[in-house]
Design a protein around this motif. Structure first.
Motif, mmCIF file in Angstrom:
data_model
loop_
_atom_site.group_PDB
_atom_site.id
_atom_site.type_symbol
_atom_site.label_atom_id
_atom_site.label_comp_id
_atom_site.label_asym_id
_atom_site.label_seq_id
_atom_site.Cartn_x
_atom_site.Cartn_y
_atom_site.Cartn_z
ATOM 1 N N GLY A 393 8.321 -13.764 -90.460
ATOM 2 C CA GLY A 393 9.560 -14.123 -89.769
ATOM 3 C C GLY A 393 9.371 -15.480 -89.102
ATOM 4 N N LYS A 394 10.462 -16.190 -88.850
ATOM 5 C CA LYS A 394 10.349 -17.551 -88.291
ATOM 6 C C LYS A 394 11.246 -17.682 -87.055
ATOM 7 C CE LYS A 394 8.244 -19.198 -92.109
ATOM 8 N NZ LYS A 394 8.292 -17.987 -92.897
ATOM 9 N N ARG A 395 10.887 -18.634 -86.221
ATOM 10 C CA ARG A 395 11.780 -19.017 -85.121
ATOM 11 C C ARG A 395 11.565 -20.482 -84.835
ATOM 12 N NH1 ARG A 395 9.234 -18.358 -79.757
ATOM 13 N NH2 ARG A 395 7.014 -18.143 -80.198
ATOM 14 N N LYS A 396 12.557 -21.090 -84.172
ATOM 15 C CA LYS A 396 12.455 -22.515 -83.853
ATOM 16 C C LYS A 396 12.097 -22.652 -82.386
ATOM 17 C CE LYS A 396 15.030 -25.754 -86.448
ATOM 18 N NZ LYS A 396 16.239 -26.439 -86.771
ATOM 19 N N VAL A 397 11.131 -23.508 -82.073
ATOM 20 C CA VAL A 397 10.790 -23.718 -80.653
ATOM 21 C C VAL A 397 10.750 -25.219 -80.378
ATOM 22 C CG1 VAL A 397 9.415 -21.601 -80.455
ATOM 23 C CG2 VAL A 397 8.286 -23.731 -81.087
ATOM 24 N N GLU A 401 6.490 -26.599 -76.890
ATOM 25 C CA GLU A 401 6.231 -25.147 -76.765
ATOM 26 C C GLU A 401 5.543 -24.578 -78.002
ATOM 27 O OE1 GLU A 401 9.897 -23.156 -75.808
ATOM 28 O OE2 GLU A 401 10.209 -24.563 -74.153
ATOM 29 N N SER A 402 5.385 -25.414 -79.012
ATOM 30 C CA SER A 402 4.807 -24.891 -80.262
ATOM 31 C C SER A 402 3.279 -24.829 -80.209
ATOM 32 C CB SER A 402 5.235 -25.766 -81.440
ATOM 33 O OG SER A 402 4.556 -27.006 -81.390
ATOM 34 N N ILE A 403 2.685 -25.442 -79.175
ATOM 35 C CA ILE A 403 1.211 -25.488 -79.112
ATOM 36 C C ILE A 403 0.659 -24.049 -79.027
ATOM 37 C CG2 ILE A 403 -0.769 -26.280 -77.717
ATOM 38 C CD1 ILE A 403 1.099 -28.710 -76.965
ATOM 39 N N GLY A 404 -0.267 -23.755 -79.915
ATOM 40 C CA GLY A 404 -0.851 -22.403 -79.955
ATOM 41 C C GLY A 404 -0.137 -21.487 -80.925
ATOM 42 N N GLU A 405 1.054 -21.913 -81.404
ATOM 43 C CA GLU A 405 1.798 -21.088 -82.374
ATOM 44 C C GLU A 405 1.310 -21.396 -83.797
ATOM 45 O OE1 GLU A 405 4.153 -18.876 -81.628
ATOM 46 O OE2 GLU A 405 4.408 -19.307 -79.498
ATOM 47 N N VAL A 406 1.806 -20.610 -84.747
ATOM 48 C CA VAL A 406 1.415 -20.798 -86.153
ATOM 49 C C VAL A 406 2.561 -21.496 -86.891
ATOM 50 C CG1 VAL A 406 0.846 -19.569 -88.288
ATOM 51 C CG2 VAL A 406 -0.087 -18.780 -86.103
ATOM 52 N N ALA A 407 2.248 -22.602 -87.546
ATOM 53 C CA ALA A 407 3.288 -23.395 -88.214
ATOM 54 C C ALA A 407 4.024 -22.566 -89.254
ATOM 55 C CB ALA A 407 2.662 -24.614 -88.881
ATOM 56 N N GLY A 408 5.357 -22.707 -89.258
ATOM 57 C CA GLY A 408 6.169 -21.991 -90.233
ATOM 58 C C GLY A 408 6.754 -22.937 -91.265
ATOM 59 N N GLU A 409 6.450 -24.230 -91.112
ATOM 60 C CA GLU A 409 6.955 -25.209 -92.087
ATOM 61 C C GLU A 409 5.915 -26.303 -92.270
ATOM 62 O OE1 GLU A 409 10.563 -26.916 -90.558
ATOM 63 O OE2 GLU A 409 9.660 -27.459 -88.643
ATOM 64 N N LEU A 410 6.045 -26.970 -93.413
ATOM 65 C CA LEU A 410 5.101 -28.047 -93.717
ATOM 66 C C LEU A 410 5.594 -29.327 -93.045
ATOM 67 C CD1 LEU A 410 3.436 -28.724 -97.063
ATOM 68 C CD2 LEU A 410 4.846 -30.540 -96.157
ATOM 69 N N VAL A 457 9.588 -25.268 -86.611
ATOM 70 C CA VAL A 457 9.678 -23.848 -87.007
ATOM 71 C C VAL A 457 8.286 -23.229 -86.970
ATOM 72 C CG1 VAL A 457 10.221 -22.292 -88.922
ATOM 73 C CG2 VAL A 457 11.732 -24.225 -88.429
ATOM 74 N N VAL A 458 8.167 -22.092 -86.289
ATOM 75 C CA VAL A 458 6.867 -21.406 -86.219
ATOM 76 C C VAL A 458 7.029 -19.975 -86.729
ATOM 77 C CG1 VAL A 458 6.070 -22.798 -84.264
ATOM 78 C CG2 VAL A 458 7.217 -20.596 -83.829
ATOM 79 N N CYS A 459 5.892 -19.354 -87.058
ATOM 80 C CA CYS A 459 5.928 -17.970 -87.536
ATOM 81 C C CYS A 459 6.027 -17.023 -86.334
ATOM 82 C CB CYS A 459 4.647 -17.646 -88.312
ATOM 83 S SG CYS A 459 4.487 -18.581 -89.819
ATOM 84 N N ARG A 460 6.840 -15.990 -86.490
ATOM 85 C CA ARG A 460 6.901 -14.971 -85.438
ATOM 86 C C ARG A 460 5.608 -14.176 -85.458
ATOM 87 N NH1 ARG A 460 11.945 -14.228 -83.339
ATOM 88 N NH2 ARG A 460 13.629 -14.890 -84.715
ATOM 89 N N LYS A 461 5.193 -13.774 -84.270
ATOM 90 C CA LYS A 461 3.964 -12.950 -84.217
ATOM 91 C C LYS A 461 4.310 -11.568 -84.771
ATOM 92 C CE LYS A 461 1.368 -15.384 -80.816
ATOM 93 N NZ LYS A 461 2.295 -16.328 -80.140
#
Ligand SMILES: Cc1ncc(COP(=O)(O)O)c(C=O)c1O
Length: 462
Positions: A393-397, A401-410, A457-461
């Motif tokens: 799943g994805k969400r936009k941040v 705020e994306s630091i520490g998250e997992v990239a959901g887009e290239l 865009v990052v991956c939802r946990k």
């Protein structure tokens, strides 16, 4: 250099005979051999293209079970390019790269590939479930473009896997790159074959290699096992038509056929297929001299260009002279010369650049955009493989705020066109700082859904 081959295009000939029949046709496509072709387009391109836009008919053959003219056309292509088998593709080199990687890498197996591979290689990781082992290319500094992958980089990647008790299922190399940088494929294929690993080469921009003494040897001539070429880019087939060549016996031919059947449309366009046959026949007529003029024009143009100071010029040249380049970077523009390039166009390009030099005689603009911070590739952390990141799943941040998250887009700043984030990788502060820095310097941010990089865009946990 390649030898003289059969100049007759079997598929073009068969298509012509089929189209001139006075057939009562009750088959697709719905324009019914041009009888119901929409006028808005026939006024532009005529009816002939529609008349020849035929479906799979017994006299033409079937792409996925080749016989008759399709088979003959592919066999002629194999002879010309020096493969043991050639497949015509209607989904561009993209579909050939997908098939080559899917046929060699099963889920969980490792693929060694350069970080700046074309997006189709990344999507092949999603399709295959393979795990990437990236090679980070260094950069050709004065041009701000990615350099070649070296044999020692490939060896290092193989050895790093081996130290962990793993083995690469395949090695994937792009040669030439979009900018024409070539790798030493002979050495790389030796390395691969000493370990029975197949070498796949993305030769999208090199279908002409091996056909002139001034051109590099082709990937097949250098021992590659699978080679994908965009015949439509450098040679003269229609856009979207490409070829996949195989050599040697490391790769399972049946697997390639299965992958191509899975990935491609069941209604391949015979116009595209015939255009591949025609492009092959065109080159077969005079393989040793076909590129003489294009190479001579390129040499002359390079010679004149070297004497003109350079600028960021693409927009001005387009506006003032209607000169359209292929690829624009900070310190370079790529102009492609091909079999259709005429002297008048080269002269227009050179004249435009001379005028530009006279009018804008400073290099301020180019300097403003130069990025002099190295991209943060030393600590790439892959939290999810590209396939799992794709399906997460994805969400936009907001970018901070994306630091520490997992990239959901290239995310791939251009130049130099090397992805800084690939889906599944952990976003660090260093990466965010770098991306914001290059964006402020005017780099184009490719792949991001928000190219201004306010958000990401990052991956939802899970
Ligand atoms: C290096 C490289 N590989 C593969 C591709 C994909 O080729 P195609 O457009 O034929 O699918 C491209 C397209 O630009 C490319 O530049």
């Amino acid at each position: 250099m390649m030898s003289q081959q059969n100049g007759v295009p079997p598929l073009v000939t068969a298509l012509k005979s089929s189209a001139i029949k006075n057939a009562a046709s009750f088959h697709f496509p719905g324009h019914n051999r041009g009888h119901a072709a929409p006028a808005s387009l026939t006024e532009v391109i005529g009816r002939t293209a529609y008349v020849h836009d035929l479906p799979v008919l017994p006299e033409l053959g079937n792409l996925f079970c080749p016989h008759g003219p399709i088979l003959e056309a592919q066999v002629e292509a194999a002879k010309l390019f020096g493969s043991s088998q050639t497949w015509f593709l209607v989904g561009g080199t993209t579909s050939g790269i997908h098939a080559a990687i899917m046929a060699t890498c099963s889920p969980g197996e490792f693929l060694i590939l350069p970080r700046n591979s074309h997006i189709s290689a990344i999507s092949a990781l999603v399709l295959s479930g393979a795990v990437p082992k990236y090679i980070i290319p260094s950069s050709v500094n004065h041009w701000h473009i990615a350099a070649a992958v070296t044999p020692s980089q490939v060896l290092k990647a193989m050895e790093e896997l081996e130290m962990e008790g793993k083995k690469a299922a395949a090695v994937f190399i792009t040669s030439p790159t979009y900018h024409g940088i070539c790798s030493n494929l002979s050495k790389i294929s030796e390395l691969c074959h000493s370990r029975k690993i197949p070498l796949i080469v993305d030769e999208a921009h090199g279908a002409h290699f091996g056909f002139h003494s001034k051109l590099p040897k082709s990937a097949l001539q250098q021992g590659a096992d699978l080679v994908v070429q965009s015949t439509h880019k450098v040679l003269c087939s229609l856009t979207q038509s490409s070829m996949l060549h195989m050599s040697g016996n490391i790769v399972d031919k049946e697997k390639i056929c299965r992958c191509l059947r899975t990935l491609q449309t069941t209604s391949p366009s015979f116009l595209l297929l015939a255009s591949l046959d025609a492009a092959r026949a065109q080159l077969s007529e005079n393989p040793d001299i076909a590129f003489n003029q294009a190479i001579a024009l390129a040499d002359e143009a390079k010679c004149v260009l070297k004497q003109i100071p350079g600028y960021e010029a693409d927009e001005i040249l387009y506006k003032d002279e209607e000169v359209i380049g292929e690829l624009v970077g900070n310190t370079c523009i790529t102009y492609v010369l091909n079999l259709g390039t005429c002297r008048e166009h080269v002269e227009r390009l050179l004249l435009g650049i001379k005028r530009l030099a006279e009018t804008y005689g400073s290099i301020e603009q180019a300097e403003k955009k130069v990025v002099n911070v190295d991209a943060p590739f030393d600590d790439i952390m892959m939290s999810l493989i590209p396939r799992d990141a794709f399906f997460a799943g994805k969400r936009k941040v907001a970018i901070r705020e994306s630091i520490g998250e997992v990239a959901g887009e290239l995310i791939c700043p251009y130049p130099p066109g090397v992805p800084v984030l690939i889906p599944g990788e952990v976003i660090t502060e260093k990466i965010v700082d770098y991306l914001l820095h290059v964006r402020s310097k005017g780099a184009e941010i490719n792949g991001a859904s928000d190219s201004s990089l306010s958000s990401i865009v990052v991956c939802r946990k899970l």
